[in-house]
Design an enzyme around this catalytic site. Structure first.
Site, short mmCIF file in Angstrom:
data_model
loop_
_atom_site.label_atom_id
_atom_site.label_comp_id
_atom_site.label_asym_id
_atom_site.label_seq_id
_atom_site.Cartn_x
_atom_site.Cartn_y
_atom_site.Cartn_z
CE LYS A 149 -4.14 -1.97 2.17
NZ LYS A 149 -4.61 -2.33 3.50
CE LYS A 206 -8.22 -12.02 -2.95
NZ LYS A 206 -8.03 -12.04 -1.67
CE LYS A 210 -13.88 -4.27 -2.49
NZ LYS A 210 -14.89 -4.46 -1.28
#
Ligand code: TRP
Length: 333
Positions: A117, A199, A202
């Site tokens: 992140k 995967k 969103k």
């Protein structure tokens, strides 16, 4: 140890960043629903986790509401489980603060999701992102959950929670038990439609996933666009085609699956047929969920009652834990 009743306790959380999609449901949330039958479960819409990456407050408000609707629509039952919104229980952040005071910074800096992140949002680096796993540990330990249903990507967080428990117990006396991850079946791992090496998520954009709330036409369009083979055909089935077959099977299209599979093996499969069958099977599979969604979305009172009931039940568990923890630390008396 804080005394426990014999039934297994479960906690899991879902970040309210956009709508729930098929990957979430088939991979994880379906298990949440099943676990309600045999265990005491607390399921959280973890909005304080959602604010650790860039977000918009109005969108967050809607996402929390839609996530509650999704959870109820797929069968999380407020009569069986506590369905909570994390920010409505201040004990989560209170315990996170306390656990933060026993967690070495070096442990947090090596967490893979932190590094990912931090790379993705280099100008959104802050303490909250670093201590994300501490808040997650607090979520779990607050309810003394011994089983935590998660995907593989969350395993480092569970391991860290166990380390925090050992350290806390060592410093202040036996208080918590080490929770265990309850891994979702890998076969239910659904990949992104647009980038089938990754995967379904969103964060890869709306064309990469099927939301539970998607209209049939949207589903048809997204599946039509799904990446199949990028290069020339080779020996191995491409990830995109494999993903469509897996989806078809998981949403109950076994018969189509068998005949299309034999077409594939004989080399006569037309991808458009696979796509059409998959799209129609998904639409049929989601039909009852869509109907439930519409019902819940139209009934503000039912939504409010569900989370209020969850909050009350969770609050009594959280208060027990916090009373014991505060005593251990010599605070709050
Ligand atoms: N970090 C989890 C995720 O991104 C969400 C989460 C927050 C969670 N708190 C939790 C999962 C506690 C399990 C237990 O998917």
């Amino acid at each position: 140890m804080i005394p426990l009743d014999s039934k297994k306790r479960v906690f899991s959380g879902l970040r309210p960043t956009g709508r729930m999609h098929l990957g979430n449901y088939l991979g994880a949330i379906r298990n949440w629903v099943a676990m309600q039958e045999t265990r005491d479960c607390v399921y959280g819409v973890v909005d304080y986790h959602a604010i650790t990456t860039p977000f918009d407050p109005d969108e967050l408000r809607t996402d929390v509401r839609e996530m509650v609707i999704d959870l109820l629509a797929v069968g999380v039952d407020p009569e069986k489980s506590a369905l909570i919104i994390q920010s409505q229980l201040p004990e989560h952040t209170e315990l996170a603060w306390i656990l933060g005071a026993v967690t070495p910074i070096s442990w947090l800096e090596r967490v893979p999701t932190y590094k990912e992140k931090a790379e993705m949002h280099p100008d959104y680096l802050h303490l909250g992102l670093l201590s994300y796993p501490v808040l997650m540990a607090a979520d779990i330990l607050l309810y003394r959950a011994n089983e935590v249903p998660v995907g593989e990507d969350q395993l480092p967080h569970i391991e860290l929670t166990r380390e925090i428990v050992r350290r806390f117990n060592h410093m202040f006396g036996d208080t918590f038990e080490e929770p265990k991850a309850f891994l979702h079946r890998d076969s239910a791992r659904i990949m992104s439609l647009s980038d089938p090496e990754k995967k379904m998520s969103k964060s890869l954009g709306p064309d990469s996933y099927i939301a539970l709330a998607d209209e049939p036409d949207v589903i048809r369009k997204k599946i039509r666009k799904a990446v199949t083979d990028i290069g020339p055909a080779n020996e191995k089935m491409s990830p995109g085609v494999g993903n469509l077959f897996r989806l078809l099977q998981l949403v109950g299209g076994e018969d189509d699956h068998a005949s299309l599979w034999s077409d594939y093996e004989s080399g006569s499969l037309r991808y458009v047929d696979l796509k059409d069958a998959t799209a129609e099977a998904i639409i049929a599979f989601l039909a009852p969920i869509r109907a439930n969604r519409q019902r819940f979305a139209a009934d503000e009172q039912v939504l409010r009652n569900a989370v209020e009931k969850g909050r009350e039940l969770a609050a009594s568990m959280a208060e027990d834990t916090m009373a014991a923890v505060r005593t251990r630390l010599g605070v709050g008396q």
